[in-house]
Design an enzyme around this catalytic site. Structure first.
Site, short mmCIF file in Angstrom:
data_model
loop_
_atom_site.label_atom_id
_atom_site.label_comp_id
_atom_site.label_asym_id
_atom_site.label_seq_id
_atom_site.Cartn_x
_atom_site.Cartn_y
_atom_site.Cartn_z
N GLU A 76 -4.92 0.64 0.99
CA GLU A 76 -5.53 -0.68 0.78
C GLU A 76 -6.88 -0.53 0.08
OE1 GLU A 76 -4.80 -4.02 1.56
OE2 GLU A 76 -2.78 -3.24 1.70
N PHE A 80 3.37 10.32 3.20
CA PHE A 80 2.60 9.57 2.19
C PHE A 80 3.06 8.11 2.21
CE2 PHE A 80 1.41 9.31 -2.55
CZ PHE A 80 0.06 9.45 -2.32
N SER A 81 3.64 7.67 3.33
CA SER A 81 4.21 6.32 3.33
C SER A 81 3.86 5.57 4.60
CB SER A 81 5.73 6.41 3.16
OG SER A 81 6.26 5.09 3.01
N SER A 133 0.83 -1.21 0.00
CA SER A 133 0.00 0.00 0.00
C SER A 133 0.87 1.26 0.00
CB SER A 133 -0.97 0.00 1.18
OG SER A 133 -0.27 -0.06 2.40
N HIS A 134 2.16 1.11 0.27
CA HIS A 134 3.05 2.27 0.24
C HIS A 134 4.29 2.04 -0.60
CE1 HIS A 134 0.27 3.13 3.44
NE2 HIS A 134 0.47 4.38 3.12
N LYS A 139 -13.57 2.70 21.13
CA LYS A 139 -12.22 2.69 21.72
C LYS A 139 -11.18 3.02 20.65
CE LYS A 139 -13.28 -0.42 25.51
NZ LYS A 139 -12.94 -1.63 26.24
N PRO A 160 4.05 -9.25 14.83
CA PRO A 160 3.98 -8.11 13.92
C PRO A 160 5.37 -7.81 13.35
CG PRO A 160 2.90 -7.60 16.02
CD PRO A 160 3.58 -8.91 16.19
N ASP A 165 2.94 -1.52 13.07
CA ASP A 165 2.68 -0.31 12.26
C ASP A 165 1.29 -0.45 11.66
OD1 ASP A 165 2.68 1.81 10.54
OD2 ASP A 165 4.07 0.92 9.10
N ARG A 196 6.14 -10.77 8.82
CA ARG A 196 5.82 -10.95 7.40
C ARG A 196 6.78 -10.11 6.55
NH1 ARG A 196 3.25 -8.08 3.54
NH2 ARG A 196 3.20 -6.37 5.04
P1 NDP Z 1 -1.91 -4.05 8.60
O1 NDP Z 1 -3.27 -4.25 9.13
O2 NDP Z 1 -1.55 -4.73 7.35
O3 NDP Z 1 -0.82 -4.46 9.67
C1 NDP Z 1 -0.80 -3.82 10.91
C2 NDP Z 1 0.26 -4.41 11.80
O4 NDP Z 1 -0.18 -5.69 12.25
C3 NDP Z 1 1.60 -4.64 11.12
O5 NDP Z 1 2.61 -4.39 12.03
C4 NDP Z 1 1.52 -6.12 10.73
O6 NDP Z 1 2.80 -6.74 10.60
C5 NDP Z 1 0.77 -6.69 11.89
N1 NDP Z 1 0.01 -7.88 11.57
C6 NDP Z 1 -0.79 -8.10 10.51
N2 NDP Z 1 -1.34 -9.33 10.56
C7 NDP Z 1 -0.87 -9.90 11.71
C8 NDP Z 1 -1.07 -11.15 12.34
N3 NDP Z 1 -1.86 -12.09 11.80
N4 NDP Z 1 -0.43 -11.40 13.50
C9 NDP Z 1 0.37 -10.45 14.05
N5 NDP Z 1 0.59 -9.26 13.50
C10 NDP Z 1 -0.02 -8.98 12.34
O7 NDP Z 1 -1.62 -2.46 8.46
P2 NDP Z 1 -2.60 -1.32 7.99
O8 NDP Z 1 -3.32 -1.79 6.78
O9 NDP Z 1 -3.38 -0.80 9.14
O10 NDP Z 1 -1.55 -0.20 7.57
C11 NDP Z 1 -0.74 -0.42 6.43
C12 NDP Z 1 0.28 0.65 6.31
O11 NDP Z 1 -0.32 1.88 5.98
C13 NDP Z 1 1.10 0.92 7.57
O12 NDP Z 1 2.46 0.82 7.19
C14 NDP Z 1 0.77 2.35 7.95
O13 NDP Z 1 1.84 3.09 8.49
C15 NDP Z 1 0.40 2.92 6.61
N6 NDP Z 1 -0.41 4.12 6.71
C16 NDP Z 1 0.13 5.33 6.39
C17 NDP Z 1 -0.62 6.47 6.46
C18 NDP Z 1 -0.03 7.80 6.17
O14 NDP Z 1 -0.75 8.78 6.19
N7 NDP Z 1 1.24 7.94 5.92
C19 NDP Z 1 -2.03 6.45 6.83
C20 NDP Z 1 -2.48 5.12 7.20
C21 NDP Z 1 -1.71 3.99 7.11
P3 NDP Z 1 3.45 -6.95 9.12
O15 NDP Z 1 3.89 -5.58 8.71
O16 NDP Z 1 4.55 -7.91 9.33
O17 NDP Z 1 2.36 -7.48 8.24
#
Ligand code: NDP
Length: 342
Positions: free
Chosen positions: A193, A126-127, A52-53, A236, A310, A183, A313
């Site tokens: 996403e 943006f990342s 996504s980034h 929450k 976390p 994160d 992956r």
């Molecule tokens: P995800 O829901 O994909 O993942 C969130 C966290 O949970 C990650 O650390 C991930 O680890 C972990 N995780 C996922 N699945 C599991 C699991 N089954 N068990 C344990 N841990 C798990 O992230 P989001 O979709 O919420 O966000 C994606 C990205 O978007 C992030 O990097 C965020 O910073 C970015 N973002 C940036 C914004 C901006 O304005 N710059 C705004 C919003 C989001 P892993 O990485 O290893 O999958």
């Protein structure tokens, strides 16, 4: 997180991809120093399959830069107040550049005082956030960060978007292992996403967001066309998004997500957002067992049945990409080369 990987895709090395992305940014009103930082960041997201980034963001960077909404040549203004508080005015540039410019000062401050609080304003983010915290964990520190963004998330029970997808991240060192890196957006789904779902014409899970009239929808196009996302975890989660909004949009002296106004900048996409970063030396005061305690905690999580930690992956994807390259579809590679003027 969306996973890709078609085994037929061409493979490029991290360095090759970074240079290609750097060329695109330099071609589009970005200084070489900032281009290097953003290219490393974006190529790192692609390599780790944080898609996504990754490269999917490049047209957004380019459109924002071309519109004049963000200044790719901005040089941040850094000031320290008291022993530990660092304020940075990114001067309408990228937060990653601001952070990189203050890196040495942050590390010195943490070494000398045990903590650094870094408040970045007048910046664009943006990342993903993990690149902002992971390096500190690799240096033995704990780092916590929060960023606000564009108003595209409704508060719990609300009808109008107030929050950005307001991500929050933290990273800690773990003895004899990769750091633990969390994160995540505080919306049900990150906006990137939703855009990937829209590109693939795939519905999003129920509960993800609302359409422009505030009605629940699983259509990613409706969420993007004037609709909004929900926060995770009901009221929450909504309060965690509020917490991020205060840290990133107010403690920093920055602006709130709902104060972004693209009027006059057609094509602009990068949210003008604040970022708060806290870096802590967990060994401050002579503690020596933080990393081994973290290893114990991680082992306990695995023993308790958590399927993975976390960050795991991404680290696995990174190891695979380091070995056999980053898979990128030929069409995408060609689009990047065109953007780079090749
Ligand atoms: P995800 O829901 O994909 O993942 C969130 C966290 O949970 C990650 O650390 C991930 O680890 C972990 N995780 C996922 N699945 C599991 C699991 N089954 N068990 C344990 N841990 C798990 O992230 P989001 O979709 O919420 O966000 C994606 C990205 O978007 C992030 O990097 C965020 O910073 C970015 N973002 C940036 C914004 C901006 O304005 N710059 C705004 C919003 C989001 P892993 O990485 O290893 O999958």
């Amino acid at each position: 997180m969306t996973d890709k990987a078609d085994p037929q895709d061409p493979r490029v090395s991290f360095q090759e991809l970074k240079l290609l992305l750097k060329a695109i940014l330099i071609n589009n009103r970005t200084s070489s120093e900032t281009a290097d930082i953003l290219a490393e960041n974006c190529a790192g997201c692609e390599r780790d399959n944080a898609l996504s980034h990754g490269i999917f963001r490049m047209p957004g960077y380019v459109d924002s830069l071309r519109s004049g909404w963000v200044d790719g040549r901005a040089v941040p203004d850094i000031a320290q107040f008291g022993p530990s508080f660092i304020r940075i005015d990114a001067r309408n540039g990228f937060a990653q550049r601001a952070l990189a410019s203050a890196d040495q000062l942050i590390r010195r401050t943490v070494r000398e005082t045990g903590i650094a609080i870094v408040a970045i304003r007048n910046s664009h983010h943006f990342s993903a956030l993990w690149p902002d915290v992971e390096p500190f964990a690799l240096a033995g520190y704990m780092a916590i960060t929060a960023v606000n963004g564009l108003a595209n998330v409704v508060p719990h029970g609300g009808r109008l978007a107030v929050y950005g997808t307001n991500p929050i991240a933290f990273a800690v060192p773990v003895h004899d292992a990769q750091p633990l890196v969390v994160d995540q957006a505080t919306s049900v789904m990150a906006n990137g996403e939703v855009r990937l779902h829209a590109l693939a014409n795939k519905p999003v899970p129920s509960g993800t967001g609302v359409d422009r009239d505030g009605n629940p929808t699983i259509d990613p196009h409706a969420i993007l066309a004037g609709g909004a996302l929900n926060t995770f975890g009901g009221y929450k989660g909504s309060s965690i998004a509020l917490f991020v909004e205060i840290l990133a949009g107010a403690v920093t002296g920055g602006q709130f997500s709902f104060e972004n106004d693209f009027t006059g900048f057609p094509g602009a996409q990068t949210p003008k957002a604040g970022q708060l970063l806290i870096v802590i030396d967990p060994n401050c005061g002579g503690l020596t067992n933080f990393e081994s305690r973290l290893a114990l905690l991680c082992a306990q999580l695995v023993d308790a049945g958590q399927d993975r930690l976390p960050g795991a992956r991404r680290f696995a994807n990174r190891a695979a990409a380091d070995q056999s390259g980053i898979p990128i579809a030929l069409g995408e590679l060609q689009r990047l080369r065109t953007l780079a003027g090749e």
